[in-house]
Design a protein around this motif. Structure first.
Motif, PDB file in Angstrom:
ATOM      1  N   GLY A  42      -0.381   0.579   4.187  1.00  0.00           N
ATOM      2  CA  GLY A  42      -0.724   1.431   2.929  1.00  0.00           C
ATOM      3  C   GLY A  42      -1.490   0.826   2.204  1.00  0.00           C
ATOM      4  O   GLY A  42      -2.150  -0.043   2.197  1.00  0.00           O
ATOM      5  N   LYS A  52       8.537  -0.257   9.677  1.00  0.00           N
ATOM      6  CA  LYS A  52       9.638   0.424   9.008  1.00  0.00           C
ATOM      7  C   LYS A  52      10.246   1.401   9.794  1.00  0.00           C
ATOM      8  O   LYS A  52       9.855   2.082  10.780  1.00  0.00           O
ATOM      9  CB  LYS A  52       8.723   1.369   7.884  1.00  0.00           C
ATOM     10  CG  LYS A  52       8.467   0.710   6.566  1.00  0.00           C
ATOM     11  CD  LYS A  52       8.119   1.767   5.718  1.00  0.00           C
ATOM     12  CE  LYS A  52       7.311   1.052   4.343  1.00  0.00           C
ATOM     13  NZ  LYS A  52       6.423   2.213   3.634  1.00  0.00           N
ATOM     14  N   ALA A  85      -1.718   2.221  -0.870  1.00  0.00           N
ATOM     15  CA  ALA A  85      -1.240   2.146  -2.443  1.00  0.00           C
ATOM     16  C   ALA A  85      -0.844   0.993  -2.976  1.00  0.00           C
ATOM     17  O   ALA A  85      -0.346  -0.145  -2.337  1.00  0.00           O
ATOM     18  CB  ALA A  85      -0.090   3.286  -2.642  1.00  0.00           C
ATOM     19  N   GLN A  99       3.482  -0.686  -3.985  1.00  0.00           N
ATOM     20  CA  GLN A  99       4.433   0.506  -3.932  1.00  0.00           C
ATOM     21  C   GLN A  99       5.869   0.300  -3.971  1.00  0.00           C
ATOM     22  O   GLN A  99       6.983   1.133  -3.825  1.00  0.00           O
ATOM     23  CB  GLN A  99       4.353   0.941  -2.291  1.00  0.00           C
ATOM     24  CG  GLN A  99       4.440   0.168  -1.414  1.00  0.00           C
ATOM     25  CD  GLN A  99       3.507  -0.817  -1.100  1.00  0.00           C
ATOM     26  OE1 GLN A  99       2.657  -1.215  -1.846  1.00  0.00           O
ATOM     27  NE2 GLN A  99       3.411  -1.259   0.128  1.00  0.00           N
ATOM     28  N   LYS A 100       6.339  -1.019  -4.140  1.00  0.00           N
ATOM     29  CA  LYS A 100       7.786  -1.423  -4.453  1.00  0.00           C
ATOM     30  C   LYS A 100       8.392  -0.872  -5.750  1.00  0.00           C
ATOM     31  O   LYS A 100       9.467  -0.591  -6.261  1.00  0.00           O
ATOM     32  CB  LYS A 100       7.953  -3.037  -4.229  1.00  0.00           C
ATOM     33  CG  LYS A 100       7.776  -3.144  -2.894  1.00  0.00           C
ATOM     34  CD  LYS A 100       9.245  -2.780  -2.133  1.00  0.00           C
ATOM     35  CE  LYS A 100       9.344  -3.076  -0.640  1.00  0.00           C
ATOM     36  NZ  LYS A 100       9.257  -4.513  -0.249  1.00  0.00           N
ATOM     37  N   GLU A 102       1.651   9.932   2.880  1.00  0.00           N
ATOM     38  CA  GLU A 102       2.655   8.911   2.542  1.00  0.00           C
ATOM     39  C   GLU A 102       2.571   7.542   3.078  1.00  0.00           C
ATOM     40  O   GLU A 102       2.150   6.537   2.390  1.00  0.00           O
ATOM     41  CB  GLU A 102       4.127   9.251   2.532  1.00  0.00           C
ATOM     42  CG  GLU A 102       5.231   8.452   1.939  1.00  0.00           C
ATOM     43  CD  GLU A 102       6.797   8.747   1.949  1.00  0.00           C
ATOM     44  OE1 GLU A 102       6.838   9.960   2.074  1.00  0.00           O
ATOM     45  OE2 GLU A 102       7.359   7.833   2.262  1.00  0.00           O
ATOM     46  N   SER A 147      -3.116   2.998  -9.020  1.00  0.00           N
ATOM     47  CA  SER A 147      -2.346   3.810  -8.163  1.00  0.00           C
ATOM     48  C   SER A 147      -2.774   3.234  -6.636  1.00  0.00           C
ATOM     49  O   SER A 147      -2.146   3.718  -5.733  1.00  0.00           O
ATOM     50  CB  SER A 147      -2.543   5.203  -8.313  1.00  0.00           C
ATOM     51  OG  SER A 147      -3.365   5.810  -8.163  1.00  0.00           O
ATOM     52  N   GLY A 158      -0.490   6.208   1.986  1.00  0.00           N
ATOM     53  CA  GLY A 158      -0.023   5.594   0.605  1.00  0.00           C
ATOM     54  C   GLY A 158       0.687   4.210   0.838  1.00  0.00           C
ATOM     55  O   GLY A 158       0.029   3.188   0.215  1.00  0.00           O
ATOM     56  N   THR A 159       1.753   4.081   1.582  1.00  0.00           N
ATOM     57  CA  THR A 159       2.658   3.095   1.278  1.00  0.00           C
ATOM     58  C   THR A 159       2.443   2.281   2.518  1.00  0.00           C
ATOM     59  O   THR A 159       3.074   1.097   2.710  1.00  0.00           O
ATOM     60  CB  THR A 159       3.971   3.659   1.184  1.00  0.00           C
ATOM     61  OG1 THR A 159       4.576   4.226   2.414  1.00  0.00           O
ATOM     62  CG2 THR A 159       4.127   4.337  -0.151  1.00  0.00           C
TER      63      THR A 159
END
Lengths: 220, 220, 220, 220
Positions: free
Chosen positions: D213, D157, D215, D218-219, C208, C155, C211-212
DNA sequence: TATGAATGAGCCTTCATTCAT
DNA sequence: TATGAATGAAGGCTCATTCAT
């Protein structure tokens, strides 16, 4: 129980010592120039300890005033014990006032300073200020009592309201004595130098005038 | 010569402006909290200039007292012009004193403050202090004159020495008025709250008592 | 032996009471204005007793920090018990941190204050400081564990060193929460007023982003 | 006109000298133990002069904060001049922030201290505080601008609100840098000792994480 | 004469820490 | 172990007075 009472006594005694010290310091340099440092040194106590017993400098000054008021009032209260006419009582009270101020000039100065202090609202609402006011009111009551006695025994006219008369006597006496006080304690106030009469003479004459008036032939 | 005189006039005028400013400042916060900065700002003058016209802060305060004494004395002097009995003159003088204090409370406070100031010897020996003393002596003289007139026209007993009597009247009046002053200007002094009488009533009664005495039937 | 242990327990309990009291006092007026007198009174203990349990005032403050660290660390440690992905654990830890600070703002303030305190070397070498550091290290370990778990379960990217990543998360979270804390507890920090988002939203979005990432389309 | 301007310039210059002196003193012993005496001595100015230029001790501290905010904000503002992608701008801003704190640690400490100071309402409403807040808001605006640019050029983003994102970056950066700051300037914070990575590495990785990110995948 | 910036001694008050009991 | 009275250093701030300009 006893233990607590002893502590309280000691605390009260210490407060008195601080007040004594403050009075000594003020005697030397006056109220305005007395400092907490000097008071502490005179009291042989640390400066911090002063604040253990009094909230601030003003409180100490207030306490001096309070003690003075109490002493003066006590002295007036004892006069009522004499078996005298009302007019004589008033005369004796006037003399007692003078004697008090002569023996304790610092308290008289404190009374004057007090009037400045209590412009501060916080101080005015303090316990000590209340005690001062109460003493003053008590003193006033003794004067009024003497006047009432005099009105009953016929030594004093009953055409005045005793309270108003009391106020007049109180205020006028204070003025006379204030003047007398400055004559004795300072070397200024040259007006006073022109008149040689002793203070006792002035006070006595003042009381006599209060009694008999200064106008000639007021009956006719 | 004329040039110098003009300069002197200007200098005197500037001094008066500074005194005016100081009075304004004192009115706001009292003597103790007035600062040279505030006085300078109020006078629209630099702080340094203050010291060009007055030796120090105390001198300014002294000058206020001096002006007050002079004004009061002037007001008393004019009373002697009236065609009245001596007793009436004294009564009028008392009323004039009260009126003066009511209209110029600041000067009265200054008188009290003055008594503190002149503990300082250096100040005591100043010209201003001398002027204050002289004014006071002058005022005193007017009172004595009125008493002498009264003794001659029969309205006042001649059993007292006029000077001593003057002193008594002066001191007692000051006391009464001081009391009255505090009753009007401050909301403390609880003793005074017990008595409702108007100041005028108190003053008038005081003068009447001085005149006729408060003792009953002292002839019989 | 048992006797001594009981004594020790009592001593520890008393220490906790003092810490409780100190926290109460600090809640009212802040760290800077809390006094030993107030703390003693609040703890219903004599001022002298404070020094029986703590070396000095700073030690008490340190003890507050230590307790705070311990509580926070405990709360983090429990999260590791959940059966979640590493990324989820990190998210949960962030939320736990926020919740802790919201529920115990005083500890958070203490952490900040702590950083000032330990400039003093003597304090820095104390047992309490060591405990604080140990707690922090422990908390850090839990974060690193969660990261490692995430790297194993896929993860979380394994391109970063878990320790460094932990440090980043720790520091950044503290910053975010500090900001959030001030927004809630003080009415200044006007920058924050321009943004309406709830704290939870900010925290969640922060996690978030961690995370991303916030970069667009970083794969292509 | 020129004369007045020169005076104002001199006054401003003197203020800056005092701020310089205060910074020197604070460097030695920290904010809490700096005294007005020391600051005056360091500034080679009398203690009274300090109060000619600053109302309070707190005002001096506030002025330090204000100067720091201004410098930092200036440094951020210049970054917007570069022809870079939004993401790159953000990265550069992060680096600029770090550099600023490294070169001017005292200002960073001042920022923290500032948050304590403005609990006092009177201070909060001062001009200086307003300037601080304004600087912070300005800095925030630059960040938001960079984010908006990034959203337009596709480097960032556009799923987040730029203001909220700005806040997150601001808070998180502050936290990271605070941590980094302590690692460099104090010898405590043992957690940090376990990790050897350079600050630059941490900051850069932090910015990268923000960007991409942490993580994995993440996609999918 | 006029300015007002600068001075610095001095004051009140607070409070962490100690110590006799 | 517990008390709390006492300490005294330290600090922020004011303001009358001076002096270079």
């Amino acid at each position: 129980m006893i233990k607590k009472t002893r502590k309280e006594r000691e605390r009260a005694a210490r407060k008195q010592l601080i007040i004594d010290a403050a009075i000594e310091v003020i005697k030397k340099n006056g109220f305005e120039s007395a400092t907490m440092d000097e008071i502490a040194k005179q009291a042989e106590v640390s400066k911090g300890a002063l604040y253990l017993y009094f909230k601030n400098k003003a409180s100490i000054y207030l306490a001096i005033s309070e003690r003075g008021s109490r002493l003066l009032t006590q002295s007036l209260s004892k006069i009522l014990l004499f078996e005298l006419s009302g007019l004589e009582l008033i005369r004796k009270m006037g003399q007692a006032y003078l004697k008090f101020v002569q023996q304790n000039p610092i308290y008289f100065t404190a009374f004057i300073y007090y009037e400045n202090l209590i412009s501060d609202d916080e101080l005015f609402e303090s316990e000590l200020a209340a005690a001062c006011e109460e003493s003053a009111r008590e003193a006033m009551t003794y004067i009024v009592r003497a006047l009432q006695i005099g009105m009953q025994d016929g030594s004093i006219k009953d055409t005045y309201d005793p309270k108003e008369l009391g106020l007049i006597i109180w205020g006028a006496s204070k003025g006379i004595i204030h003047m007398a006080f400055y004559k004795e304690n300072r070397n200024h106030m040259k007006i006073l130098d022109d008149v040689d009469f002793s203070l006792d003479s002035i006070i006595n004459n003042f009381i006599e005038i209060l009694g008999t008036g200064m106008a000639n032939d007021q009956k006719s």
